[in-house]
Design a protein around this motif. Sequence first.
Motif, PDB file in Angstrom:
ATOM      1  N   ILE A 292       0.859  -1.180   0.000  1.00 39.24           N
ATOM      2  CA  ILE A 292       0.000   0.000   0.000  1.00 39.24           C
ATOM      3  C   ILE A 292       0.897   1.233   0.000  1.00 39.24           C
ATOM      4  O   ILE A 292       1.707   1.416   0.912  1.00 39.24           O
ATOM      5  CB  ILE A 292      -0.926   0.037   1.239  1.00 39.24           C
ATOM      6  N   PHE A 293       0.772   2.058  -1.040  1.00 39.19           N
ATOM      7  CA  PHE A 293       1.546   3.296  -1.115  1.00 39.19           C
ATOM      8  C   PHE A 293       0.611   4.472  -0.898  1.00 39.19           C
ATOM      9  O   PHE A 293      -0.353   4.667  -1.654  1.00 39.19           O
ATOM     10  CB  PHE A 293       2.253   3.429  -2.461  1.00 39.19           C
ATOM     11  N   LEU A 294       0.891   5.258   0.146  1.00 34.43           N
ATOM     12  CA  LEU A 294       0.101   6.430   0.476  1.00 34.43           C
ATOM     13  C   LEU A 294       0.946   7.666   0.178  1.00 34.43           C
ATOM     14  O   LEU A 294       1.892   7.979   0.908  1.00 34.43           O
ATOM     15  CB  LEU A 294      -0.312   6.403   1.950  1.00 34.43           C
ATOM     16  N   GLN A 295       0.627   8.364  -0.909  1.00 31.40           N
ATOM     17  CA  GLN A 295       1.435   9.506  -1.346  1.00 31.40           C
ATOM     18  C   GLN A 295       0.930  10.772  -0.667  1.00 31.40           C
ATOM     19  O   GLN A 295       0.048  11.471  -1.160  1.00 31.40           O
ATOM     20  CB  GLN A 295       1.413   9.664  -2.864  1.00 31.40           C
ATOM     21  N   VAL A 296       1.535  11.091   0.458  1.00 36.33           N
ATOM     22  CA  VAL A 296       1.126  12.263   1.236  1.00 36.33           C
ATOM     23  C   VAL A 296       1.725  13.531   0.658  1.00 36.33           C
ATOM     24  O   VAL A 296       2.753  13.503  -0.021  1.00 36.33           O
ATOM     25  CB  VAL A 296       1.566  12.144   2.713  1.00 36.33           C
ATOM     26  N   LYS A 297       1.078  14.629   0.968  1.00 40.77           N
ATOM     27  CA  LYS A 297       1.712  15.917   0.738  1.00 40.77           C
ATOM     28  C   LYS A 297       2.866  16.068   1.725  1.00 40.77           C
ATOM     29  O   LYS A 297       2.912  15.406   2.761  1.00 40.77           O
ATOM     30  CB  LYS A 297       0.703  17.056   0.959  1.00 40.77           C
ATOM     31  N   ILE A 298       3.801  16.961   1.403  1.00 48.76           N
ATOM     32  CA  ILE A 298       4.881  17.229   2.349  1.00 48.76           C
ATOM     33  C   ILE A 298       4.286  17.674   3.683  1.00 48.76           C
ATOM     34  O   ILE A 298       3.431  18.555   3.736  1.00 48.76           O
ATOM     35  CB  ILE A 298       5.830  18.306   1.790  1.00 48.76           C
ATOM     36  N   ASN A 299       4.710  17.021   4.749  1.00 44.87           N
ATOM     37  CA  ASN A 299       4.248  17.258   6.127  1.00 44.87           C
ATOM     38  C   ASN A 299       2.785  16.883   6.333  1.00 44.87           C
ATOM     39  O   ASN A 299       2.137  17.373   7.254  1.00 44.87           O
ATOM     40  CB  ASN A 299       4.479  18.708   6.554  1.00 44.87           C
ATOM     41  N   ASP A 301       1.981  13.832   7.173  1.00 40.67           N
ATOM     42  CA  ASP A 301       2.065  12.558   7.876  1.00 40.67           C
ATOM     43  C   ASP A 301       1.213  12.514   9.143  1.00 40.67           C
ATOM     44  O   ASP A 301       0.552  11.513   9.416  1.00 40.67           O
ATOM     45  CB  ASP A 301       3.527  12.252   8.221  1.00 40.67           C
ATOM     46  N   MET A 302       1.243  13.567   9.951  1.00 42.05           N
ATOM     47  CA  MET A 302       0.454  13.533  11.177  1.00 42.05           C
ATOM     48  C   MET A 302      -1.032  13.436  10.873  1.00 42.05           C
ATOM     49  O   MET A 302      -1.763  12.658  11.510  1.00 42.05           O
ATOM     50  CB  MET A 302       0.722  14.757  12.058  1.00 42.05           C
ATOM     51  N   ALA A 303      -1.494  14.208   9.900  1.00 44.90           N
ATOM     52  CA  ALA A 303      -2.911  14.136   9.530  1.00 44.90           C
ATOM     53  C   ALA A 303      -3.281  12.735   9.074  1.00 44.90           C
ATOM     54  O   ALA A 303      -4.347  12.205   9.431  1.00 44.90           O
ATOM     55  CB  ALA A 303      -3.209  15.151   8.427  1.00 44.90           C
ATOM     56  N   LEU A 304      -2.415  12.095   8.306  1.00 40.53           N
ATOM     57  CA  LEU A 304      -2.675  10.747   7.829  1.00 40.53           C
ATOM     58  C   LEU A 304      -2.737   9.749   8.985  1.00 40.53           C
ATOM     59  O   LEU A 304      -3.660   8.922   9.060  1.00 40.53           O
ATOM     60  CB  LEU A 304      -1.589  10.332   6.839  1.00 40.53           C
ATOM     61  N   ILE A 305      -1.767   9.818   9.899  1.00 41.50           N
ATOM     62  CA  ILE A 305      -1.758   8.884  11.030  1.00 41.50           C
ATOM     63  C   ILE A 305      -2.990   9.083  11.896  1.00 41.50           C
ATOM     64  O   ILE A 305      -3.621   8.108  12.356  1.00 41.50           O
ATOM     65  CB  ILE A 305      -0.473   9.063  11.866  1.00 41.50           C
ATOM     66  N   LYS A 306      -3.392  10.317  12.110  1.00 42.79           N
ATOM     67  CA  LYS A 306      -4.593  10.573  12.913  1.00 42.79           C
ATOM     68  C   LYS A 306      -5.846  10.039  12.221  1.00 42.79           C
ATOM     69  O   LYS A 306      -6.761   9.522  12.882  1.00 42.79           O
ATOM     70  CB  LYS A 306      -4.736  12.070  13.203  1.00 42.79           C
ATOM     71  N   ALA A 307      -5.900  10.164  10.903  1.00 39.65           N
ATOM     72  CA  ALA A 307      -7.043   9.610  10.176  1.00 39.65           C
ATOM     73  C   ALA A 307      -7.109   8.097  10.360  1.00 39.65           C
ATOM     74  O   ALA A 307      -8.195   7.528  10.587  1.00 39.65           O
ATOM     75  CB  ALA A 307      -6.932   9.957   8.693  1.00 39.65           C
ATOM     76  N   ILE A 308      -5.967   7.440  10.289  1.00 42.82           N
ATOM     77  CA  ILE A 308      -5.924   5.986  10.508  1.00 42.82           C
ATOM     78  C   ILE A 308      -6.349   5.656  11.933  1.00 42.82           C
ATOM     79  O   ILE A 308      -7.130   4.717  12.167  1.00 42.82           O
ATOM     80  CB  ILE A 308      -4.513   5.452  10.210  1.00 42.82           C
ATOM     81  N   GLU A 309      -5.859   6.426  12.904  1.00 41.36           N
ATOM     82  CA  GLU A 309      -6.229   6.178  14.309  1.00 41.36           C
ATOM     83  C   GLU A 309      -7.730   6.338  14.517  1.00 41.36           C
ATOM     84  O   GLU A 309      -8.355   5.553  15.259  1.00 41.36           O
ATOM     85  CB  GLU A 309      -5.469   7.143  15.221  1.00 41.36           C
ATOM     86  N   LEU A 310      -8.334   7.323  13.871  1.00 39.79           N
ATOM     87  CA  LEU A 310      -9.787   7.514  14.000  1.00 39.79           C
ATOM     88  C   LEU A 310     -10.557   6.322  13.446  1.00 39.79           C
ATOM     89  O   LEU A 310     -11.536   5.860  14.051  1.00 39.79           O
ATOM     90  CB  LEU A 310     -10.196   8.794  13.271  1.00 39.79           C
ATOM     91  N   LEU A 311     -10.113   5.822  12.300  1.00 34.40           N
ATOM     92  CA  LEU A 311     -10.780   4.654  11.712  1.00 34.40           C
ATOM     93  C   LEU A 311     -10.589   3.417  12.591  1.00 34.40           C
ATOM     94  O   LEU A 311     -11.502   2.601  12.727  1.00 34.40           O
ATOM     95  CB  LEU A 311     -10.231   4.407  10.308  1.00 34.40           C
ATOM     96  N   LEU A 312      -9.419   3.290  13.195  1.00 31.84           N
ATOM     97  CA  LEU A 312      -9.209   2.175  14.125  1.00 31.84           C
ATOM     98  C   LEU A 312     -10.084   2.320  15.362  1.00 31.84           C
ATOM     99  O   LEU A 312     -10.603   1.318  15.896  1.00 31.84           O
ATOM    100  CB  LEU A 312      -7.734   2.113  14.526  1.00 31.84           C
ATOM    101  N   GLN A 363      -8.607   4.171   4.287  1.00 32.54           N
ATOM    102  CA  GLN A 363      -9.447   3.096   4.824  1.00 32.54           C
ATOM    103  C   GLN A 363      -8.795   1.733   4.613  1.00 32.54           C
ATOM    104  O   GLN A 363      -8.836   0.862   5.492  1.00 32.54           O
ATOM    105  CB  GLN A 363     -10.826   3.130   4.165  1.00 32.54           C
ATOM    106  N   GLU A 364      -8.178   1.545   3.456  1.00 30.72           N
ATOM    107  CA  GLU A 364      -7.504   0.274   3.174  1.00 30.72           C
ATOM    108  C   GLU A 364      -6.370   0.037   4.169  1.00 30.72           C
ATOM    109  O   GLU A 364      -6.219  -1.064   4.715  1.00 30.72           O
ATOM    110  CB  GLU A 364      -6.964   0.271   1.750  1.00 30.72           C
TER     111      GLU A 364
END
Length: 770
Positions: A292-299, A301-312, A363-364
């Motif tokens: 799984i490749f998640l192409q984030v914008k520069i910086n 990463d925190m928003a992405l990790i928090k989104a994953i934590e919310l889904l968990l 979500q994946e």
Amino acid sequence: MSENPLPIPGAENPEKLTGLKKGSIKKVAAGIPAVVSALEMTVGEAGFQRGMKALFNLNKKGGFDCPSCAWPDPDDERSGIAEYCENGARAVAEEATAKKLTAEFFSQHSVQELAKLTDYEIGGQGRIAQPMFLPAGGTHYQPITWEATFEKIGRELNKLDSPDEAVFYTSGRTSNEAAFLYQLFVREFGTNNLPDCSNMCHESSGTALNESLGIGKGSVTLNDFYQAEVIMILGQNPGTNHPRMLTALQKAKANGTTIISINPLPETGLMGFNNPQTVAGVLGFKPGLTDIFLQVKINGDMALIKAIELLLLEAENENPGTVFDQKFIHQNTEGYSGFIQSLKHHNAEQLAAQAGVPYAQVQEAARVLAGKKKIIACWAMGLTQHKNAVATIKEIVNLLLLKGSIGKPGAGTCPVRGHSNVQGDRTMGIFERPSAKFLDSIEQNFHFAPPRKHGYDVVECIKAMHAGEAKVFFAMGGNFLSATPDTRFTAEALQKCRLTVHVSTKLNRSHLVHGEEALILPCLGRTDKDMHEGENRFVSCENSMGVVQLSRGVLTPVSDQLLSEPEIVCRLAQATLGARSKVNWNRYAEDYDLIRNDIERTIPGFADYNERVRQPGGFYLPNCNRAGSFDTPDRKAHFHIASPEVQALKDDELIMMTIRSHDQFNTTVYGLNDRYRGIYNERRVILMNTRDIKNRNLKDGDLVDLHNHYDGVDRVAHKFVVVEYPIPEQCTATYFPETNVLVPITSVAEKSNTPTSKMVILTVTPHQAL
């Protein structure tokens, strides 16, 4: 900024463009092309016999440690045929070169003439063969004896009004033995001004991990990689920066591990790997790595990790106890309830949009993580060089704590260090903010009172030199000017010093932008034999997973005028401290076992140092997280609360991050190609998104100037070539050190004070001829 000409890359004197050639972005890293590249450079620099001897002993039991990255050797496989990578071989070739710079070379080439060369051309000149001195007002370096060298340094240090007017920098290449002696001398001299390269890279990691988990090092071993269910790789390009990591990832994947890669660029090494040491790798079978490749914008990463934590969290609420490790959380952590409450204030879809990642992909990733308990998180400078770097790394720790993924096999933290023994130097006490416990141990064992006042880190020492508050700069290795931010400001700072001194193997730009007087002290490298009374002595290093192992050179040095780093420190200490020293420096210079004996009685974890370091593969240092405990004041791991930063850009602004090319390790440039990214024969490029190029009425191949206006200062890097590249909108990438001139000295990470080289606000304009 002032307009006085300075020989620095990216400023008012840009190098002549060498002629960009573009190819396709490679889908797979390493393979036969990597082998060919490594052998060509090794034989070309060192010759066949000398070069092959070096490679045969690289990362071997009883051989020498790679002078490149700090990735560990497999515990049970260090005697393998070729436990090294392309860039490791190239680092060895650079050091093992048969070319040498004698006094005649320096008499024929002025400092001004040498400064006009590119960093690539400067580094390619060869090994420095004897001590060199540049007198005040001089135009050429001239030879000097070792005795006169140490006498001059000692005299200048003792002339200072305060020991705090001296700065003692350390590069990650320095061995444990040399680093321990270096900090011991500096503290007996009377200062804690011990900045090091860690201040510019993983200081954010150490700060975050210490506050969250009680230790500033990663917790995993290589064997954990082979047992992991998920490996997350964030802000890292292992194919270029840590190629041997690809072997571990490939083995993990074969064992069923899911690999999630998070990065603004689709780096080749993240996507696929042909292991040249296997038949399948040579033939190109099964090269895929990332699932799984998640192409984030520069910086992002925190928003992405928090989104994953919310889904968990949603999944945990639906089936309590099946997603989060509640037993681990209850027994081992603090702050869980407050963290969960803060998390509920966010929206997962909005966070995904802020990160720049399609919500379905987030979500994946969350679905994969939901059912797993053995997760490793790896990261590098793509995370550590932002203003919110410490908070972002703490967010990664939050995710691991929710899953109970620390202190068990196949799980934990993995900050991937970028320079061999940078972690060991910190263990040895190279730190401007030493703990009271460490200083107490120094005082107890060596019978002098070390200073308790904190010293300068890298950014602080540059500001102090610029302000005239630091007058002598001493560098144990490295290329300080090319590694640091705000190149013009740093160059001016160095030029204001009374004396600059560099312990080096090869010529670099820091020798050419100097103080009123300057010295170059040539030292033995990792590949060189260190002979004393018929014995080839060894030193030791600590890799990024806390393994300490010996390193013994195998090549005859190019000159009999080279000294080892431990001997340089001992003679420096004698010349500076003289009879007032409480330390017997003579015995250390003669017998490195005595250094290790005193490390053992000063620093915890080194019991039976001399015996254990001689064992094949060395030994692991204690690691509380690995043992399932946390050395925080309350003996608990801590959740931390933070919110993602939203960077508001003006219409004409972009975000720039500095990166390495494939023909590069840190500030050492091996060539002009970046073959994985399809960029050849040019380093002055800016990778841009197609829409950003079009919106500025530019096209691929145009020449542009790059501007940063942070704090009202106009910083400019002239004459870069636009390269259309698959990078998120409003994001760009350029090579360092060419664009370090744009990184503001005043823009640093909170708490760690690391320069924000991955978050530079930029405007791009058509190139204006100077």
